[in-house]
Design a protein around this motif. Structure first.
Motif, mmCIF file in Angstrom:
data_model
loop_
_atom_site.group_PDB
_atom_site.id
_atom_site.type_symbol
_atom_site.label_atom_id
_atom_site.label_comp_id
_atom_site.label_asym_id
_atom_site.label_seq_id
_atom_site.Cartn_x
_atom_site.Cartn_y
_atom_site.Cartn_z
ATOM 1 N N CYS A 1 69.897 48.129 43.344
ATOM 2 C CA CYS A 1 69.078 47.416 42.339
ATOM 3 C C CYS A 1 67.752 48.121 42.082
ATOM 4 C CB CYS A 1 68.780 45.990 42.792
ATOM 5 S SG CYS A 1 70.223 44.909 42.757
ATOM 6 N N HIS A 2 67.022 48.465 43.157
ATOM 7 C CA HIS A 2 65.656 48.992 42.973
ATOM 8 C C HIS A 2 65.632 50.486 42.678
ATOM 9 C CE1 HIS A 2 63.279 45.376 43.889
ATOM 10 N NE2 HIS A 2 64.245 45.066 44.735
ATOM 11 N N TYR B 1 57.702 43.815 33.810
ATOM 12 C CA TYR B 1 57.679 43.087 35.087
ATOM 13 C C TYR B 1 56.298 42.476 35.315
ATOM 14 C CZ TYR B 1 57.797 41.968 40.019
ATOM 15 O OH TYR B 1 57.713 41.293 41.209
ATOM 16 N N ARG C 1 55.740 39.450 33.070
ATOM 17 C CA ARG C 1 56.501 38.276 33.523
ATOM 18 C C ARG C 1 55.857 37.650 34.764
ATOM 19 N NH1 ARG C 1 61.116 38.781 36.362
ATOM 20 N NH2 ARG C 1 61.339 40.961 35.755
ATOM 21 N N GLN C 2 55.436 38.492 35.711
ATOM 22 C CA GLN C 2 54.840 37.954 36.939
ATOM 23 C C GLN C 2 53.490 37.299 36.654
ATOM 24 O OE1 GLN C 2 56.551 37.690 39.754
ATOM 25 N NE2 GLN C 2 58.201 38.668 38.617
ATOM 26 N N ARG D 1 59.559 32.248 47.621
ATOM 27 C CA ARG D 1 59.555 32.920 46.323
ATOM 28 C C ARG D 1 61.006 33.025 45.908
ATOM 29 N NH1 ARG D 1 57.338 38.896 44.353
ATOM 30 N NH2 ARG D 1 58.453 38.799 42.364
ATOM 31 N N PHE E 1 68.050 41.452 58.135
ATOM 32 C CA PHE E 1 66.725 41.093 57.665
ATOM 33 C C PHE E 1 66.143 39.901 58.416
ATOM 34 C CE2 PHE E 1 68.808 43.724 54.633
ATOM 35 C CZ PHE E 1 67.900 44.766 54.597
ATOM 36 N N TYR F 1 71.157 48.858 51.288
ATOM 37 C CA TYR F 1 71.045 47.466 50.828
ATOM 38 C C TYR F 1 70.178 47.237 49.586
ATOM 39 C CZ TYR F 1 73.158 46.431 55.291
ATOM 40 O OH TYR F 1 74.009 46.390 56.348
ATOM 41 N N CYS F 2 69.322 48.169 49.263
ATOM 42 C CA CYS F 2 68.348 47.887 48.200
ATOM 43 C C CYS F 2 68.463 48.832 47.011
ATOM 44 C CB CYS F 2 66.921 47.963 48.734
ATOM 45 S SG CYS F 2 66.698 47.382 50.431
ATOM 46 N N MET G 1 68.223 38.270 45.334
ATOM 47 C CA MET G 1 68.044 38.782 46.692
ATOM 48 C C MET G 1 68.382 37.795 47.808
ATOM 49 S SD MET G 1 64.641 41.107 46.215
ATOM 50 C CE MET G 1 64.168 40.993 47.939
ATOM 51 N N TYR H 1 51.863 43.669 51.685
ATOM 52 C CA TYR H 1 52.315 42.862 50.542
ATOM 53 C C TYR H 1 53.843 42.869 50.456
ATOM 54 C CZ TYR H 1 53.443 41.481 45.798
ATOM 55 O OH TYR H 1 54.012 40.854 44.713
HETATM 56 C C1 HEC Z 1 70.858 42.434 43.564
HETATM 57 C C2 HEC Z 1 69.639 43.133 43.215
HETATM 58 C C3 HEC Z 1 68.592 43.321 44.277
HETATM 59 C C4 HEC Z 1 68.750 43.822 45.555
HETATM 60 C C5 HEC Z 1 70.042 44.279 46.235
HETATM 61 C C6 HEC Z 1 67.419 43.867 46.154
HETATM 62 N N1 HEC Z 1 66.487 43.388 45.262
HETATM 63 FE FE1 HEC Z 1 64.475 43.210 45.592
HETATM 64 N N2 HEC Z 1 64.246 42.354 43.766
HETATM 65 C C7 HEC Z 1 65.237 42.205 42.820
HETATM 66 C C8 HEC Z 1 64.671 41.579 41.621
HETATM 67 C C9 HEC Z 1 65.420 41.242 40.357
HETATM 68 C C10 HEC Z 1 63.293 41.365 41.898
HETATM 69 C C11 HEC Z 1 62.249 40.727 40.951
HETATM 70 C C12 HEC Z 1 62.297 39.253 41.023
HETATM 71 C C13 HEC Z 1 61.338 38.579 40.080
HETATM 72 O O1 HEC Z 1 61.362 38.889 38.901
HETATM 73 O O2 HEC Z 1 60.546 37.757 40.561
HETATM 74 C C14 HEC Z 1 63.063 41.875 43.258
HETATM 75 C C15 HEC Z 1 61.826 41.822 43.901
HETATM 76 C C16 HEC Z 1 61.555 42.407 45.128
HETATM 77 C C17 HEC Z 1 60.252 42.449 45.760
HETATM 78 C C18 HEC Z 1 58.946 41.897 45.200
HETATM 79 C C19 HEC Z 1 58.216 43.032 44.502
HETATM 80 C C20 HEC Z 1 56.880 42.683 43.944
HETATM 81 O O3 HEC Z 1 56.250 43.586 43.340
HETATM 82 O O4 HEC Z 1 56.449 41.558 44.051
HETATM 83 C C21 HEC Z 1 60.399 43.113 46.952
HETATM 84 C C22 HEC Z 1 59.316 43.421 47.973
HETATM 85 C C23 HEC Z 1 61.800 43.465 47.078
HETATM 86 N N3 HEC Z 1 62.486 43.027 45.945
HETATM 87 C C24 HEC Z 1 62.346 44.149 48.145
HETATM 88 C C25 HEC Z 1 63.707 44.412 48.299
HETATM 89 C C26 HEC Z 1 64.273 45.031 49.473
HETATM 90 C C27 HEC Z 1 63.460 45.533 50.674
HETATM 91 C C28 HEC Z 1 65.639 45.063 49.281
HETATM 92 C C29 HEC Z 1 66.694 45.549 50.248
HETATM 93 C C30 HEC Z 1 66.628 45.003 51.582
HETATM 94 C C31 HEC Z 1 65.914 44.467 47.980
HETATM 95 N N4 HEC Z 1 64.710 44.085 47.415
HETATM 96 C C32 HEC Z 1 67.168 44.317 47.426
HETATM 97 C C33 HEC Z 1 66.553 42.567 42.953
HETATM 98 C C34 HEC Z 1 67.153 43.060 44.113
#
Ligand code: HEC
Ligand code: HEC
Length: 227
Positions: A50-51, A167, A170-171, A86, A100, A46-47, A91, A73
């Protein structure tokens, strides 16, 4: 209950209702024992698209690195997204899936991420103002985020080392202007006081901090298991 109370106190900038919902969710999840293998499977499914496969994000800074981030966190951020506290439009749809809503899945995925090695080569800035960035960071930010940007798990303070410059930048701007809530009054005020050029300098310095394993010669006292 203690966890919930501490968290609600730390979230005064958020609406009371959302903060309580986030704190309840976090407290339920923290009671569970983690199955990191299950976390790895969920993450890949699932993640990772992107990540990134090992959660290093992208150097352009659109997507953050999650590897080696503090588990509390991570959990709070996912809970913030789930409670619409947030805004991460990318997401929201994903987070609405049943997996989830399940506290065990959340426990497993954040615990797996917290055990990964932080990004050793995040995207960095221009390198022209690192001395200024060092000065500001160590004076204004290290008290909460740690000298090496290692964060603080019990206080829900994120690690900043290993994170991409764009990143971070921006944050920081979003937190300083109130477009992103969650940082308490003092952190926000400190961020708000620094100019845009200084913000750039600090983000650049942070993105160059060594990963905690390099910074702490005697092992890693900040490892999730040590807290
Ligand atoms: C479609 C793309 C996408 C998917 C799929 C995705 N994310 Fe993200 N995620 C992002 C983006 C883009 C951001 C940054 C958002 C922002 O700029 O505020 C983010 C931010 C986060 C953050 C915050 C990080 C921080 O340093 O503050 C967490 C935690 C996170 N994602 C967890 C997950 C998890 C766990 C999954 C899977 C269950 C997931 N994400 C799936 C795109 C995605
Ligand atoms: C009083 C403690 C405190 C101080 C001082 C503080 N912060 Fe924070 N910071 C936090 C907390 C808590 C969060 C998490 C906010 C949340 O849950 O959304 C945070 C979040 C952040 C984030 C977002 C990280 C991410 O992964 O999305 C950045 C970047 C950041 N802080 C940078 C700074 C900088 C730079 C300074 C100094 C100018 C600073 N902070 C000072 C407590 C603090």
């Amino acid at each position: 209950m203690l966890v919930a109370t501490a968290l609600v106190c730390g979230l005064l900038l958020q609406s009371a209702h959302a903060a309580e919902a986030v704190a309840d969710r976090v407290e339920r999840v923290l009671r569970l024992r983690a199955d990191t293998n299950h976390g790895r499977t969920l993450y890949s499914q699932y993640c990772a698209n992107c990540h990134g496969a090992t959660a290093l994000g992208d150097a352009a800074g659109t997507v953050p690195s999650l590897a080696g981030q503090r588990p509390n966190y991570l959990l709070k951020q996912v809970a913030d997204v789930l409670e619409n506290d947030r805004s991460v439009p990318e997401m929201h749809q994903l987070m609405g899936r049943w997996q989830f809503e399940d506290p065990q899945s959340l426990r497993d995925v954040v615990s797996w991420l917290a055990e990964l090695a932080p990004n050793p080569r995040p995207g960095v800035g221009s390198g022209t103002q690192v001395a200024e960035g060092t000065r500001i960071y160590q004076a204004d930010c290290a008290g909460c985020h740690g000298r090496f940007g290692e964060g603080d798990n019990p206080s829900y303070v994120p690690a900043l080392r290993g994170q991409h410059y764009s990143y971070l930048r921006r944050q920081m701007a979003a937190l300083a202007t109130g477009h992103r809530t969650g940082m308490d009054g003092e952190g926000r005020q400190r961020l708000g006081r620094i100019s845009l050029t200084q913000l750039d300098a600090v983000a650049d310095y942070i993105s160059r901090l060594p990963s905690e394993r390099d910074a702490v010669p005697d092992g890693n006292p900040f490892a999730p298991g040590a807290q």
